[in-house]
Design a protein around this motif. Sequence first.
Motif, PDB file in Angstrom:
ATOM      1  N   SER A   1      65.250  72.219  69.012  1.00  0.00           N
ATOM      2  CA  SER A   1      64.940  73.630  68.807  1.00  0.00           C
ATOM      3  C   SER A   1      64.105  73.804  67.553  1.00  0.00           C
ATOM      4  O   SER A   1      64.461  73.292  66.495  1.00  0.00           O
ATOM      5  N   PRO A   2      62.999  74.527  67.674  1.00  0.00           N
ATOM      6  CA  PRO A   2      62.135  74.711  66.509  1.00  0.00           C
ATOM      7  C   PRO A   2      62.832  75.560  65.446  1.00  0.00           C
ATOM      8  O   PRO A   2      63.444  76.569  65.750  1.00  0.00           O
ATOM      9  N   ASP A   3      62.747  75.100  64.212  1.00  0.00           N
ATOM     10  CA  ASP A   3      63.282  75.838  63.056  1.00  0.00           C
ATOM     11  C   ASP A   3      64.747  76.213  63.197  1.00  0.00           C
ATOM     12  O   ASP A   3      65.158  77.282  62.771  1.00  0.00           O
ATOM     13  N   THR A   4      65.540  75.354  63.791  1.00  0.00           N
ATOM     14  CA  THR A   4      66.958  75.659  63.949  1.00  0.00           C
ATOM     15  C   THR A   4      67.616  75.832  62.590  1.00  0.00           C
ATOM     16  O   THR A   4      68.376  76.765  62.380  1.00  0.00           O
ATOM     17  N   ALA A   5      67.331  74.932  61.684  1.00  0.00           N
ATOM     18  CA  ALA A   5      67.963  75.005  60.370  1.00  0.00           C
ATOM     19  C   ALA A   5      67.464  76.208  59.569  1.00  0.00           C
ATOM     20  O   ALA A   5      68.185  76.750  58.745  1.00  0.00           O
ATOM     21  N   ALA A   6      66.224  76.610  59.823  1.00  0.00           N
ATOM     22  CA  ALA A   6      65.653  77.710  59.057  1.00  0.00           C
ATOM     23  C   ALA A   6      65.952  79.070  59.664  1.00  0.00           C
ATOM     24  O   ALA A   6      65.582  80.084  59.098  1.00  0.00           O
ATOM     25  N   ALA A   7      66.596  79.099  60.803  1.00  0.00           N
ATOM     26  CA  ALA A   7      66.869  80.385  61.450  1.00  0.00           C
ATOM     27  C   ALA A   7      67.837  81.204  60.599  1.00  0.00           C
ATOM     28  O   ALA A   7      68.859  80.701  60.149  1.00  0.00           O
ATOM     29  N   PRO A   8      67.508  82.469  60.373  1.00  0.00           N
ATOM     30  CA  PRO A   8      68.383  83.293  59.550  1.00  0.00           C
ATOM     31  C   PRO A   8      69.665  83.639  60.299  1.00  0.00           C
ATOM     32  O   PRO A   8      69.675  83.765  61.512  1.00  0.00           O
ATOM     33  N   ALA A   9      70.724  83.800  59.547  1.00  0.00           N
ATOM     34  CA  ALA A   9      71.986  84.211  60.146  1.00  0.00           C
ATOM     35  C   ALA A   9      71.910  85.706  60.444  1.00  0.00           C
ATOM     36  O   ALA A   9      71.306  86.469  59.693  1.00  0.00           O
ATOM     37  N   VAL A  10      72.502  86.111  61.522  1.00  0.00           N
ATOM     38  CA  VAL A  10      72.521  87.514  61.898  1.00  0.00           C
ATOM     39  C   VAL A  10      73.939  88.023  61.711  1.00  0.00           C
ATOM     40  O   VAL A  10      74.885  87.457  62.243  1.00  0.00           O
ATOM     41  N   THR A  11      74.068  89.079  60.939  1.00  0.00           N
ATOM     42  CA  THR A  11      75.368  89.708  60.748  1.00  0.00           C
ATOM     43  C   THR A  11      75.244  91.147  61.203  1.00  0.00           C
ATOM     44  O   THR A  11      74.332  91.860  60.779  1.00  0.00           O
ATOM     45  N   GLN A  12      76.140  91.558  62.067  1.00  0.00           N
ATOM     46  CA  GLN A  12      76.101  92.915  62.581  1.00  0.00           C
ATOM     47  C   GLN A  12      77.447  93.581  62.321  1.00  0.00           C
ATOM     48  O   GLN A  12      78.492  92.944  62.454  1.00  0.00           O
ATOM     49  N   HIS A  13      77.389  94.854  61.975  1.00  0.00           N
ATOM     50  CA  HIS A  13      78.598  95.637  61.755  1.00  0.00           C
ATOM     51  C   HIS A  13      78.417  96.965  62.468  1.00  0.00           C
ATOM     52  O   HIS A  13      77.320  97.529  62.466  1.00  0.00           O
ATOM     53  N   ALA A  14      79.467  97.441  63.083  1.00  0.00           N
ATOM     54  CA  ALA A  14      79.389  98.731  63.756  1.00  0.00           C
ATOM     55  C   ALA A  14      80.753  99.391  63.723  1.00  0.00           C
ATOM     56  O   ALA A  14      81.785  98.721  63.690  1.00  0.00           O
ATOM     57  N   THR A  15      80.725 100.705  63.738  1.00  0.00           N
ATOM     58  CA  THR A  15      81.961 101.477  63.802  1.00  0.00           C
ATOM     59  C   THR A  15      81.754 102.555  64.848  1.00  0.00           C
ATOM     60  O   THR A  15      80.731 103.238  64.850  1.00  0.00           O
ATOM     61  N   ALA A  16      82.711 102.681  65.726  1.00  0.00           N
ATOM     62  CA  ALA A  16      82.644 103.725  66.749  1.00  0.00           C
ATOM     63  C   ALA A  16      83.946 104.509  66.704  1.00  0.00           C
ATOM     64  O   ALA A  16      85.005 103.971  66.391  1.00  0.00           O
ATOM     65  N   SER A  17      83.861 105.771  67.035  1.00  0.00           N
ATOM     66  CA  SER A  17      85.080 106.586  67.090  1.00  0.00           C
ATOM     67  C   SER A  17      84.963 107.553  68.255  1.00  0.00           C
ATOM     68  O   SER A  17      83.871 107.799  68.770  1.00  0.00           O
ATOM     69  N   GLY A  18      86.089 108.047  68.680  1.00  0.00           N
ATOM     70  CA  GLY A  18      86.095 108.993  69.792  1.00  0.00           C
ATOM     71  C   GLY A  18      85.602 108.339  71.067  1.00  0.00           C
ATOM     72  O   GLY A  18      86.040 107.253  71.439  1.00  0.00           O
ATOM     73  N   GLN A  19      84.659 108.970  71.712  1.00  0.00           N
ATOM     74  CA  GLN A  19      84.101 108.477  72.970  1.00  0.00           C
ATOM     75  C   GLN A  19      82.841 107.637  72.759  1.00  0.00           C
ATOM     76  O   GLN A  19      82.149 107.303  73.713  1.00  0.00           O
ATOM     77  N   ALA A  20      82.540 107.302  71.514  1.00  0.00           N
ATOM     78  CA  ALA A  20      81.305 106.575  71.200  1.00  0.00           C
ATOM     79  C   ALA A  20      81.358 105.144  71.728  1.00  0.00           C
ATOM     80  O   ALA A  20      82.409 104.554  71.895  1.00  0.00           O
ATOM     81  N   ARG A  21      80.186 104.609  71.981  1.00  0.00           N
ATOM     82  CA  ARG A  21      80.024 103.210  72.376  1.00  0.00           C
ATOM     83  C   ARG A  21      79.062 102.547  71.405  1.00  0.00           C
ATOM     84  O   ARG A  21      78.127 103.169  70.924  1.00  0.00           O
ATOM     85  N   VAL A  22      79.281 101.283  71.167  1.00  0.00           N
ATOM     86  CA  VAL A  22      78.391 100.528  70.303  1.00  0.00           C
ATOM     87  C   VAL A  22      77.866  99.349  71.112  1.00  0.00           C
ATOM     88  O   VAL A  22      78.643  98.627  71.742  1.00  0.00           O
ATOM     89  N   TYR A  23      76.560  99.189  71.105  1.00  0.00           N
ATOM     90  CA  TYR A  23      75.934  98.053  71.764  1.00  0.00           C
ATOM     91  C   TYR A  23      75.170  97.278  70.698  1.00  0.00           C
ATOM     92  O   TYR A  23      74.328  97.846  70.009  1.00  0.00           O
ATOM     93  N   GLN A  24      75.469  95.991  70.570  1.00  0.00           N
ATOM     94  CA  GLN A  24      74.767  95.175  69.594  1.00  0.00           C
ATOM     95  C   GLN A  24      74.324  93.886  70.260  1.00  0.00           C
ATOM     96  O   GLN A  24      75.016  93.367  71.138  1.00  0.00           O
ATOM     97  N   ALA A  25      73.184  93.390  69.825  1.00  0.00           N
ATOM     98  CA  ALA A  25      72.701  92.117  70.359  1.00  0.00           C
ATOM     99  C   ALA A  25      71.901  91.418  69.277  1.00  0.00           C
ATOM    100  O   ALA A  25      71.204  92.061  68.493  1.00  0.00           O
ATOM    101  N   GLY A  26      72.016  90.119  69.240  1.00  0.00           N
ATOM    102  CA  GLY A  26      71.215  89.328  68.319  1.00  0.00           C
ATOM    103  C   GLY A  26      69.855  89.010  68.898  1.00  0.00           C
ATOM    104  O   GLY A  26      69.001  88.447  68.246  1.00  0.00           O
ATOM    105  N   ARG A  27      69.667  89.391  70.148  1.00  0.00           N
ATOM    106  CA  ARG A  27      68.411  89.128  70.842  1.00  0.00           C
ATOM    107  C   ARG A  27      68.225  90.178  71.911  1.00  0.00           C
ATOM    108  O   ARG A  27      68.551  91.326  71.703  1.00  0.00           O
ATOM    109  N   ASP A  28      67.767  89.830  73.101  1.00  0.00           N
ATOM    110  CA  ASP A  28      67.523  90.783  74.178  1.00  0.00           C
ATOM    111  C   ASP A  28      68.822  91.396  74.665  1.00  0.00           C
ATOM    112  O   ASP A  28      69.841  90.722  74.754  1.00  0.00           O
ATOM    113  N   MET A  29      68.746  92.659  75.028  1.00  0.00           N
ATOM    114  CA  MET A  29      69.902  93.342  75.608  1.00  0.00           C
ATOM    115  C   MET A  29      69.396  94.111  76.816  1.00  0.00           C
ATOM    116  O   MET A  29      68.404  94.821  76.741  1.00  0.00           O
ATOM    117  N   HIS A  30      70.097  93.956  77.923  1.00  0.00           N
ATOM    118  CA  HIS A  30      69.733  94.668  79.143  1.00  0.00           C
ATOM    119  C   HIS A  30      70.949  95.468  79.612  1.00  0.00           C
ATOM    120  O   HIS A  30      71.995  94.890  79.871  1.00  0.00           O
TER     121      HIS A  30
END
Length: 136
Positions: A103-132
């Motif tokens: 894999s090209p630049d595997t070691a150099a790939a940045p780490a992805v950190t995601q944080h989300a908070t949902a309340s009530g009827q809310a939804r959270v969608y997170q992806a480190g790449r493509d999302m369908h």
Amino acid sequence: MDPEIAALAGTAGTTLVTLLATDTWHSVRDGLVSLWQRARPDRAPAVAAELDAAREELLSAQAAGDRDTEAEVRAEWRGRIRRLLSAHPELVEELHTLLAEVSPDTAAAPAVTQHATASGQARVYQAGRDMHLGPQ
């Protein structure tokens, strides 16, 4: 179907198709043929020839701007790798190692950190790449 195997096969299929069109394709080809050699030695020469043919098909498709063929080649190899790993789960770690090596630049790939908070009827969608998202 084992979700880890399905995810790994997806990554491998994408990596394979991406790298088949680069100068490092020999490493990918040799690594995948090695997996088949360990699991199905009778199929290894045919897999080598099929990878060569896939590369030629991919290069032609890319030159013509044919994204559909590129997606089909990716799906085809994703399926082949998934079936191989399903039948021979002992190869999972070897494939992880191969992907890390090629894999090209595997070691150099940045780490992805995601944080989300949902309340009530809310939804959270997170992806480190493509999302369908489709109909629910």
